[in-house]
Design a protein around this motif. Structure first.
Motif, mmCIF file in Angstrom:
data_model
loop_
_atom_site.group_PDB
_atom_site.id
_atom_site.type_symbol
_atom_site.label_atom_id
_atom_site.label_comp_id
_atom_site.label_asym_id
_atom_site.label_seq_id
_atom_site.Cartn_x
_atom_site.Cartn_y
_atom_site.Cartn_z
ATOM 1 N N ALA A 304 -11.829 -14.010 -7.153
ATOM 2 C CA ALA A 304 -10.917 -14.158 -8.289
ATOM 3 C C ALA A 304 -10.890 -12.893 -9.138
ATOM 4 O O ALA A 304 -9.832 -12.494 -9.644
ATOM 5 C CB ALA A 304 -11.337 -15.355 -9.143
ATOM 6 N N ALA A 305 -12.050 -12.243 -9.300
ATOM 7 C CA ALA A 305 -12.091 -10.999 -10.075
ATOM 8 C C ALA A 305 -11.298 -9.907 -9.380
ATOM 9 O O ALA A 305 -10.578 -9.128 -10.021
ATOM 10 C CB ALA A 305 -13.551 -10.560 -10.273
ATOM 11 N N ASN A 306 -11.400 -9.814 -8.051
ATOM 12 C CA ASN A 306 -10.590 -8.844 -7.304
ATOM 13 C C ASN A 306 -9.106 -9.142 -7.444
ATOM 14 O O ASN A 306 -8.292 -8.234 -7.635
ATOM 15 C CB ASN A 306 -10.991 -8.874 -5.825
ATOM 16 N N SER A 507 -18.086 -9.732 2.399
ATOM 17 C CA SER A 507 -17.540 -9.858 1.045
ATOM 18 C C SER A 507 -16.096 -9.387 0.997
ATOM 19 O O SER A 507 -15.250 -9.992 0.334
ATOM 20 C CB SER A 507 -18.392 -9.057 0.057
ATOM 21 N N ALA A 508 -15.777 -8.301 1.725
ATOM 22 C CA ALA A 508 -14.400 -7.798 1.744
ATOM 23 C C ALA A 508 -13.477 -8.773 2.463
ATOM 24 O O ALA A 508 -12.371 -9.080 2.004
ATOM 25 C CB ALA A 508 -14.357 -6.423 2.418
ATOM 26 N N MET A 572 4.395 -10.695 -3.082
ATOM 27 C CA MET A 572 2.996 -11.031 -2.815
ATOM 28 C C MET A 572 2.343 -10.036 -1.868
ATOM 29 O O MET A 572 1.133 -9.812 -1.933
ATOM 30 C CB MET A 572 2.897 -12.450 -2.250
ATOM 31 N N SER A 573 3.135 -9.423 -0.987
ATOM 32 C CA SER A 573 2.559 -8.388 -0.124
ATOM 33 C C SER A 573 2.123 -7.180 -0.946
ATOM 34 O O SER A 573 1.107 -6.541 -0.630
ATOM 35 C CB SER A 573 3.572 -7.960 0.937
ATOM 36 N N VAL A 574 2.859 -6.878 -2.009
ATOM 37 C CA VAL A 574 2.456 -5.802 -2.914
ATOM 38 C C VAL A 574 1.141 -6.163 -3.597
ATOM 39 O O VAL A 574 0.221 -5.330 -3.702
ATOM 40 C CB VAL A 574 3.556 -5.545 -3.959
ATOM 41 N N VAL A 575 1.026 -7.399 -4.033
ATOM 42 C CA VAL A 575 -0.212 -7.839 -4.688
ATOM 43 C C VAL A 575 -1.384 -7.783 -3.714
ATOM 44 O O VAL A 575 -2.491 -7.362 -4.065
ATOM 45 C CB VAL A 575 -0.045 -9.255 -5.268
ATOM 46 N N MET A 576 -1.167 -8.221 -2.469
ATOM 47 C CA MET A 576 -2.247 -8.185 -1.486
ATOM 48 C C MET A 576 -2.695 -6.753 -1.211
ATOM 49 O O MET A 576 -3.892 -6.488 -1.052
ATOM 50 C CB MET A 576 -1.799 -8.857 -0.188
ATOM 51 N N SER A 577 -1.746 -5.817 -1.154
ATOM 52 C CA SER A 577 -2.127 -4.412 -0.996
ATOM 53 C C SER A 577 -2.965 -3.949 -2.178
ATOM 54 O O SER A 577 -3.940 -3.201 -2.009
ATOM 55 C CB SER A 577 -0.871 -3.541 -0.869
ATOM 56 N N ALA A 578 -2.600 -4.396 -3.365
ATOM 57 C CA ALA A 578 -3.366 -4.031 -4.561
ATOM 58 C C ALA A 578 -4.770 -4.619 -4.513
ATOM 59 O O ALA A 578 -5.751 -3.943 -4.861
ATOM 60 C CB ALA A 578 -2.629 -4.508 -5.815
ATOM 61 N N ASP A 580 -6.541 -5.402 -1.822
ATOM 62 C CA ASP A 580 -7.313 -4.647 -0.831
ATOM 63 C C ASP A 580 -7.764 -3.304 -1.391
ATOM 64 O O ASP A 580 -8.895 -2.856 -1.142
ATOM 65 C CB ASP A 580 -6.475 -4.425 0.427
ATOM 66 N N THR A 581 -6.891 -2.656 -2.155
ATOM 67 C CA THR A 581 -7.257 -1.377 -2.768
ATOM 68 C C THR A 581 -8.362 -1.560 -3.795
ATOM 69 O O THR A 581 -9.279 -0.722 -3.894
ATOM 70 C CB THR A 581 -6.031 -0.731 -3.426
ATOM 71 N N VAL A 582 -8.311 -2.631 -4.545
ATOM 72 C CA VAL A 582 -9.366 -2.919 -5.524
ATOM 73 C C VAL A 582 -10.700 -3.127 -4.815
ATOM 74 O O VAL A 582 -11.746 -2.632 -5.268
ATOM 75 C CB VAL A 582 -8.991 -4.154 -6.366
#
Length: 618
Positions: A304-306, A507-508, A572-578, A580-582
């Motif tokens: 959730a934090a990610n 964890s990832a 949502m694909s943009v959010v998922m990329s974000a 993963d980057t986090v």
């Protein structure tokens, strides 16, 4: 972000008595007199700033020869500097690799120079004498970035793949507009009297033309409905992002519980209608789903934090979603061109029986494979260009939030430009590897559908290729994050992914999976809500009734739901990329996150401590 320093000190430097390290970027001055050995060094001039694991010192000089004394200094001397009163600079390089020997020429006249370090790790206004020196007597050239690599510099990485991709686009477009257009001209031309269709019978056998193009009127109403549904979907997506940011942990819990409940309902339903074997299959899935939910439940706060950090980065730089919509539009246009090329090749390889007049298309397998390869390669390139762009934007938000602080921030344009220039070859290389497997899978699937070969064998091969393609896509997704975040070439990025999974593999993966569940739930909800908005709008305006006739609301709901799913999936694909980057950024540079986003960092650190108390180094 903007650091000034002058020539190296002439006095003998000293280290602190307590071993405290200097800040990420400190300054050295020629009029500096060294402190007493007992004097303590403070990390950033504040009372409690974060100290990086590998702090660095930046020295700017007028000539390369001026660095000779520094190179001959000991490692201890390199860490002994006077700290300026400047605030801590959060994106200081760490774990820098040695650049190598420098010039031993005599020092030149010192001069003051200002070097600006950008969010991507590059430095402007730097010259041959500008050095970045870390505490272990390691040097890095100006214009290099966070991990000792020439990151995001004016260097085209993996460029042969970019050239091959552009050449392939030109070839497919040529085929589309030569063979494809030629094949269309040989299609059957159906006669259609538009004037007669638009005319009306007045009841006495006389046609009355009211001057309106009724088909255009009917179509325009449906187009208006689709347009307003698209806008509604964008608004609903923005609302969904806000809800996800506030209730990320609760939504993840809800998705896990919902998965278990739906699996249980299916098990009961299958046994209830007498489909025992299918019920047993769903019972096994139910058991696996419940075990997975139990296993990952304590990891939900970290996921959730990610998710919250990724959502906040995207909401701050929401203009990147416009890039996503533009890339999606380009993809749709390319599908039309590719389809035209496919039709052209099929027409060229069609054989006709003169006696019966029956024509049969028997496309050569090599031609079919190359066409499928073109389709998947282009689709993967477009997706990964967006992925690299998002990674660059989130990386800038992570390391230099002042450059990524509003909807149309500079980071968006810079990241997109790097994704389509310097890193484009790496994107094409990564995409080609996945496209090869997907093209083989498509060829096997096509052969199986046409009854060629052993059907059982074809089915097994297709499943294996699908599994390999999924693994390749998942691996590539993480490698692309490193390409966009640090500017690595694809092979180096792949090695970094292996290191990431060795250190924080589960964890990832779990964080990524749990966040993806929330994204999928969001897409479904947004799609259904868009469908309901379309029905409501049609009830008020009646735009779709002339085109769809009776029962128009059912078709309106289906059409608007598909529109909502398409637009929300892009968002949502943009959010998922974000996200993963986090995950990657937190594994690579947690100190920068603490300095630039303390609230989010504390939330993530607390979650990490609760999940991995023995491994936590914070």
């Amino acid at each position: 972000r903007h650091v000034s320093a002058v020539d190296t000190p002439t006095a003998k430097p000293t280290t602190s008595a307590d071993g405290t390290r200097p800040p990420p970027f400190a300054t050295m001055s020629s009029n500096y007199s060294p402190p007493d050995l007992s004097e303590k060094l403070i990390s950033d001039g504040s009372d409690g700033g974060a100290i990086m694991e590998q702090p660095t010192v930046m020295v700017t000089q007028a000539g390369a020869g001026a660095s000779s004394n520094m190179l001959s200094a000991s490692s201890a001397n390199m860490t002994s500097v006077m700290l300026s009163s400047q605030p801590n600079i959060p994106n200081a390089p760490q774990n820098l690799a040695p650049f190598g020997a420098a010039s031993t020429a005599a020092p030149t006249t010192p001069a003051t120079t200002t070097t600006t370090f950008h969010s991507d790790g590059s430095a402007s206004n730097a010259h041959d004498g500008a050095l970045i020196v870390d505490a272990n007597n390691m040097l890095l050239q100006p214009g290099q970035g966070l991990r000792g690599e020439a990151q995001q510099s004016s260097h085209y990485r993996d460029w042969p793949f970019a050239v091959a991709f552009v050449a392939h686009l030109a070839l497919v477009a040529t085929i589309a507009f030569t063979w494809g257009m030629s094949s269309l001209s040989h299609e059957v031309d159906y006669d259609f009297d538009a004037d007669a269709a638009a005319a009306e019978d007045d009841g006495n056998g006389q046609n009355i033309d009211d001057g309106e193009d009724h088909d255009s009127v009917h179509l325009s109403g449906l187009l208006y409905l689709c347009l307003f549904s698209s806008l509604a979907s964008v608004g609903l997506s923005a609302l969904a992002l806000n809800v996800m940011t506030k209730y990320a942990e609760q939504l993840i819990q809800f998705t896990l519980i919902t998965s278990c409940v739906l699996s249980f309902v299916l098990v009961v339903g299958m046994f209830g209608i007498g489909m025992g074997p299918v019920g047993i299959f769903w019972l096994i899935l139910l058991a696996c789903t419940c075990l997975y939910a139990y296993w990952v439940w304590d990891r939900i706060p970290f996921a959730a934090a990610n998710l919250t950090a990724g959502l906040e980065a995207i909401q701050t730089n929401s203009g990147v979603c416009m890039i996503a919509y533009g890339v999606s539009f380009a993809g749709n246009m390319w599908v039309l061109v590719w389809a035209l090329a496919f039709v052209g090749v099929s027409y060229k390889e069609t054989t006709c029986d003169a006696s019966t007049g029956v024509c049969e298309s028997d496309m050569d397998p090599i031609s079919g494979f190359l066409l499928f390869l073109s389709y998947y390669w282009t689709a993967q390139v477009l997706k990964n260009v967006l992925h690299v762009t998002v990674a660059g934007v989130v990386g800038t938000w992570w390391f230099a939030p002042q450059e990524a602080s509003h909807m149309w921030s500079q980071a968006i344009g810079d990241s997109f430009r790097r994704a389509t220039t310097y890193s484009f070859g790496s994107v094409c290389m990564a995409s080609l590897l996945v496209a090869l497997v997907r093209a083989l899978e498509a060829m096997v699937s096509r052969a199986r559908r046409h009854g060629r070969g052993n059907q059982m064998l074809m089915c097994i091969i297709e499943c294996l290729l699908s599994l390999i393609a999924s693994v390749a896509e998942y691996f590539t997704k993480w490698a692309i994050v490193y390409v966009g975040l640090f500017g690595y070439d694809y092979l180096t990025a792949g090695r970094k992914v292996m290191e990431l999974f060795r250190e924080r593999g589960w964890s990832a993966i779990i964080s990524d999976n749990l966040a993806a569940r929330v994204m999928a739930l969001g897409c479904v909800v947004i799609g259904a809500a868009t469908g309901l908005c379309g029905v409501l709008l049609n009830q008020i305006t009646g735009w779709a009734n002339p085109s769809l006739g009776e029962g128009a609301n059912i078709f309106v709901f289906i059409i608007c739901t598909i529109i909502g799913l398409s637009i929300s999936t892009i968002t949502m694909s943009v959010v998922m990329s974000a996200v993963d980057t986090v995950i990657v950024s937190f594994a690579e540079a947690p100190q920068e996150f603490e300095s630039n986003h303390p609230r989010l960092s504390q939330q993530m650190r607390s979650a990490w401590r609760s999940v991995y108390p023995d491994e936590c180094g914070f």
